[in-house]
Motif scaffolding. Structure first.
Motif, PDB file in Angstrom:
ATOM      1  N   UNK A  68       6.653 -38.329 -56.388  1.00 51.69           N
ATOM      2  CA  UNK A  68       5.534 -37.404 -56.133  1.00 51.69           C
ATOM      3  C   UNK A  68       4.387 -37.694 -57.093  1.00 51.69           C
ATOM      4  N   UNK A  69       4.724 -37.997 -58.358  1.00 50.55           N
ATOM      5  CA  UNK A  69       3.694 -38.364 -59.330  1.00 50.55           C
ATOM      6  C   UNK A  69       2.954 -39.622 -58.886  1.00 50.55           C
ATOM      7  N   UNK A  70       3.673 -40.574 -58.323  1.00 55.21           N
ATOM      8  CA  UNK A  70       3.050 -41.789 -57.792  1.00 55.21           C
ATOM      9  C   UNK A  70       2.017 -41.451 -56.724  1.00 55.21           C
ATOM     10  N   UNK A  71       2.369 -40.546 -55.814  1.00 54.10           N
ATOM     11  CA  UNK A  71       1.422 -40.143 -54.769  1.00 54.10           C
ATOM     12  C   UNK A  71       0.187 -39.471 -55.370  1.00 54.10           C
ATOM     13  N   UNK A  72       0.384 -38.661 -56.377  1.00 60.39           N
ATOM     14  CA  UNK A  72      -0.722 -37.902 -56.949  1.00 60.39           C
ATOM     15  C   UNK A  72      -1.640 -38.760 -57.818  1.00 60.39           C
ATOM     16  N   UNK A  73      -1.078 -39.763 -58.488  1.00 59.24           N
ATOM     17  CA  UNK A  73      -1.858 -40.568 -59.430  1.00 59.24           C
ATOM     18  C   UNK A  73      -2.330 -41.895 -58.861  1.00 59.24           C
ATOM     19  N   UNK A  74      -1.755 -42.315 -57.743  1.00 55.72           N
ATOM     20  CA  UNK A  74      -2.097 -43.620 -57.182  1.00 55.72           C
ATOM     21  C   UNK A  74      -0.994 -44.620 -57.458  1.00 55.72           C
ATOM     22  N   UNK A  75      -0.633 -45.394 -56.439  1.00 52.71           N
ATOM     23  CA  UNK A  75       0.548 -46.257 -56.524  1.00 52.71           C
ATOM     24  C   UNK A  75       0.357 -47.448 -57.456  1.00 52.71           C
ATOM     25  N   UNK A  76      -0.842 -48.029 -57.489  1.00 48.08           N
ATOM     26  CA  UNK A  76      -1.019 -49.244 -58.285  1.00 48.08           C
ATOM     27  C   UNK A  76      -0.813 -48.975 -59.774  1.00 48.08           C
ATOM     28  N   UNK A  77      -1.490 -47.963 -60.289  1.00 50.04           N
ATOM     29  CA  UNK A  77      -1.385 -47.675 -61.719  1.00 50.04           C
ATOM     30  C   UNK A  77       0.009 -47.241 -62.126  1.00 50.04           C
ATOM     31  N   UNK A  78       0.650 -46.407 -61.303  1.00 54.16           N
ATOM     32  CA  UNK A  78       1.990 -45.950 -61.672  1.00 54.16           C
ATOM     33  C   UNK A  78       3.010 -47.081 -61.579  1.00 54.16           C
ATOM     34  N   UNK A  79       2.865 -47.972 -60.594  1.00 61.19           N
ATOM     35  CA  UNK A  79       3.785 -49.110 -60.503  1.00 61.19           C
ATOM     36  C   UNK A  79       3.692 -49.977 -61.757  1.00 61.19           C
ATOM     37  N   UNK A  80       2.469 -50.265 -62.189  1.00 58.71           N
ATOM     38  CA  UNK A  80       2.286 -51.057 -63.400  1.00 58.71           C
ATOM     39  C   UNK A  80       2.835 -50.315 -64.615  1.00 58.71           C
ATOM     40  N   UNK A  81       2.599 -48.992 -64.682  1.00 58.94           N
ATOM     41  CA  UNK A  81       3.094 -48.200 -65.817  1.00 58.94           C
ATOM     42  C   UNK A  81       4.620 -48.228 -65.886  1.00 58.94           C
ATOM     43  N   UNK A  82       5.294 -48.037 -64.759  1.00 55.63           N
ATOM     44  CA  UNK A  82       6.760 -48.034 -64.763  1.00 55.63           C
ATOM     45  C   UNK A  82       7.315 -49.410 -65.136  1.00 55.63           C
ATOM     46  N   UNK A  83       6.665 -50.476 -64.698  1.00 58.49           N
ATOM     47  CA  UNK A  83       7.108 -51.808 -65.094  1.00 58.49           C
ATOM     48  C   UNK A  83       6.947 -52.015 -66.598  1.00 58.49           C
ATOM     49  N   UNK A 191      -5.064 -47.787 -54.335  1.00 62.29           N
ATOM     50  CA  UNK A 191      -4.946 -46.876 -53.199  1.00 62.29           C
ATOM     51  C   UNK A 191      -5.367 -45.478 -53.631  1.00 62.29           C
ATOM     52  N   UNK A 192      -5.906 -44.728 -52.700  1.00 61.52           N
ATOM     53  CA  UNK A 192      -6.388 -43.385 -53.028  1.00 61.52           C
ATOM     54  C   UNK A 192      -5.215 -42.454 -53.294  1.00 61.52           C
ATOM     55  N   UNK A 193      -5.276 -41.652 -54.363  1.00 57.98           N
ATOM     56  CA  UNK A 193      -4.201 -40.685 -54.618  1.00 57.98           C
ATOM     57  C   UNK A 193      -4.207 -39.563 -53.596  1.00 57.98           C
ATOM     58  N   UNK A 194      -3.066 -38.926 -53.430  1.00 51.93           N
ATOM     59  CA  UNK A 194      -2.948 -37.804 -52.507  1.00 51.93           C
ATOM     60  C   UNK A 194      -3.459 -36.537 -53.175  1.00 51.93           C
ATOM     61  N   UNK A 195      -4.323 -35.770 -52.519  1.00 53.55           N
ATOM     62  CA  UNK A 195      -4.824 -34.534 -53.130  1.00 53.55           C
ATOM     63  C   UNK A 195      -3.697 -33.541 -53.388  1.00 53.55           C
ATOM     64  N   UNK A 196      -3.887 -32.698 -54.383  1.00 50.33           N
ATOM     65  CA  UNK A 196      -2.900 -31.668 -54.689  1.00 50.33           C
ATOM     66  C   UNK A 196      -2.891 -30.612 -53.594  1.00 50.33           C
ATOM     67  N   UNK A 197      -1.778 -29.917 -53.470  1.00 48.40           N
ATOM     68  CA  UNK A 197      -1.674 -28.850 -52.481  1.00 48.40           C
ATOM     69  C   UNK A 197      -2.635 -27.723 -52.815  1.00 48.40           C
ATOM     70  N   UNK A 198      -3.111 -27.054 -51.796  1.00 51.58           N
ATOM     71  CA  UNK A 198      -4.032 -25.937 -51.994  1.00 51.58           C
ATOM     72  C   UNK A 198      -3.328 -24.801 -52.721  1.00 51.58           C
ATOM     73  N   UNK A 199      -4.073 -23.984 -53.471  1.00 53.50           N
ATOM     74  CA  UNK A 199      -3.457 -22.852 -54.180  1.00 53.50           C
ATOM     75  C   UNK A 199      -2.674 -21.958 -53.227  1.00 53.50           C
ATOM     76  N   UNK A 200      -1.452 -21.635 -53.634  1.00 53.42           N
ATOM     77  CA  UNK A 200      -0.599 -20.795 -52.805  1.00 53.42           C
ATOM     78  C   UNK A 200       0.152 -21.542 -51.728  1.00 53.42           C
ATOM     79  N   UNK A 201      -0.132 -22.831 -51.557  1.00 52.90           N
ATOM     80  CA  UNK A 201       0.536 -23.645 -50.542  1.00 52.90           C
ATOM     81  C   UNK A 201       1.624 -24.477 -51.190  1.00 52.90           C
ATOM     82  N   UNK A 202       2.804 -24.534 -50.556  1.00 53.93           N
ATOM     83  CA  UNK A 202       3.903 -25.327 -51.081  1.00 53.93           C
ATOM     84  C   UNK A 202       3.576 -26.817 -50.991  1.00 53.93           C
ATOM     85  N   UNK A 203       3.859 -27.544 -52.068  1.00 54.43           N
ATOM     86  CA  UNK A 203       3.661 -28.990 -52.027  1.00 54.43           C
ATOM     87  C   UNK A 203       4.672 -29.612 -51.077  1.00 54.43           C
TER      88      UNK A 203
END
Length: 421
Positions: A68-83, A191-203
């Motif tokens: 989920x963090x990958x979706x929120x932050x963007x896949x390229x940066x998180x993939x490099x960070x985890x490596x 890649x564009x990160x996924x926007x956060x869920x709206x307030x009061x809406x379940x992620x």
């Protein structure tokens, strides 16, 4: 190298290069790790086994949240960070000599390796056209096996020298490989990160997507062929057949080279979800047929046993390639756009579970029960493959129902029928 073995230029080739580099380091690591930790780091075999079980269990629990963090932050940066996290973990092995620190480092490595792979798959989904994903994923799998083979050869040289400095060099190579792979990944378009869920809406959560959960559980059964080859099969050959031990090495080489050379060609028949489901059925049946042949390898002389073992390995390798080609298409095709990080992390957790529980379960089933255990395992593979068809159809209906319909039209399935919730 033949043109058919080289991915097309652009993001696909860059991703394949990162895969080749990182898995070359892992190949050297896998071959030398057990002896390094027990002979150089001073851990007991029991500590090694317990520590690795804890580490992979931690990676399993954190897989979906980090996806989920990958979706929120963007896949390229998180993939490099985890490596880079995996690189730090492997580098720390060079100085760690206590069990608690080993568990911490092993957990960081498992998280970096598994979450990095899931983020890499999410990045693939973001930069490669959907119709080409399975073919590109086949190139990545070929590079995966090629890298492991090269790394294993380097690890074999370490075992030949069998000195402390050689083991340290292998681990340093693995750490450097992860760093270089991370830098290579940064050359892939972001890649564009996924926007956060709206307030009061379940992620949105993959755990609430019941069809995808079922598909992932069926895949968990099918990927039991991984610990089957790594753990249970060597014990079966030694304890139940008259075949010479070198047959095991031939089987490993056969499996690895076949995937490198033929995986892309085998995957060309997957052109959509329907063909992917059919591929999984065929893969499950082939894996099951291979188990039946393995069951008969325990009878007869050494030559007959060796022939049956090699024949079964060939059938299983084909089944593995066909099954993987189908499940790649399904795992991407049933995941909603913008959520590939957590969906790929959850789907990939099946392999982690198989590697944790598979050795014990398969050893009990095959080594202690014998031929009937092989028949039961073959039936399980076949059943899981056949069950994938209705599970995929269920997933398609759910995905279609979740898509917004244009101009207020009723939601429909891909076949044009009214969508079912």
């Amino acid at each position: 190298m033949k043109k058919s073995l080289v991915p097309p230029p652009g993001p696909a080739r860059t991703l394949a290069l990162a895969q080749l580099i990182s898995r070359t380091g892992d190949g050297a690591y896998y071959v030398t790790a057990a002896l390094f930790f027990t002979q150089v780091a001073g851990l007991s075999a029991a500590q090694l086994g317990l520590g690795l079980t804890i580490a992979w269990s931690v990676a399993l629990v954190l897989g979906v949240p980090l996806g989920h963090l990958t979706d929120r932050r963007g896949a390229r940066g998180t993939a490099a960070f985890f490596f880079l996290c995996a690189a730090v973990a492997v580098g720390s092995y060079l100085v760690i000599r206590s069990f608690p620190l080993f568990v911490a480092a092993a957990s960081l490595y498992a998280i970096g390796q598994r979450s990095g792979s899931a983020a890499q798959q999410a990045l693939l989904a973001g930069v490669v056209p959907k119709k080409n994903i399975t073919q590109v994923r086949a190139f990545l799998q070929a590079c995966y096996n090629a890298g492991l083979s090269v790394g294993a050869a380097l690890g074999g040289m370490v075992l030949l020298f069998d000195i402390r400095e050689a083991y340290l060099a292998a681990f340093a190579l693995n750490a450097c490989a992860f760093v270089v792979a991370a830098l290579v990944l940064l050359r892939v378009p972001a890649t564009a990160p996924t926007p956060a869920a709206a307030p009061g809406e379940k992620a949105p959560s993959v755990l609430r997507d019941r069809p995808y959960v079922v598909v992932s559980l069926l895949n968990l059964i099918l990927v039991l062929h991984v610990p089957l080859i790594d753990v249970a099969l060597p014990l079966w050959i030694v304890g139940h057949t008259e075949a010479p031990k070198w047959v095991l090495s031939v089987m490993f080489v056969l499996n690895t080279l076949a995937v490198v050379v033929f995986q892309v060609r085998v995957s060309r028949g997957v052109t959509g979800m329907a063909s992917a489901a059919r591929y999984v059925v065929r893969g499950g049946l082939l894996l099951g047929a291979g188990c039946v042949v393995f069951a008969f390898s325990g009878s007869g002389g050494s030559a007959w046993s060796a022939i049956l073992l090699l024949a079964a390995a060939a059938v299983q390798t084909l089944g593995e390639m066909v099954q993987m080609a189908g499940t790649w298409e399904i795992s991407f095709g049933l995941a909603p756009d913008g959520r590939h990080g957590q969906y790929q992390a959850f789907f990939g957790s099946g392999l982690t579970i198989a590697e944790i529980v598979g050795p014990l379960a398969l050893t009990g089933l095959l080594v202690y029960w014998g031929a009937p255990g092989w028949i039961l395992l073959g039936a399980l593979f076949a059943a899981a493959g056949c069950a994938m068809v209705p599970a995929v159809r269920w997933g398609e209906r759910r995905l279609a129902a979740a898509q917004p319909a244009p101009d207020g039209a009723p939601k429909t399935t891909p076949a044009g029928q009214p969508a079912l919730d």
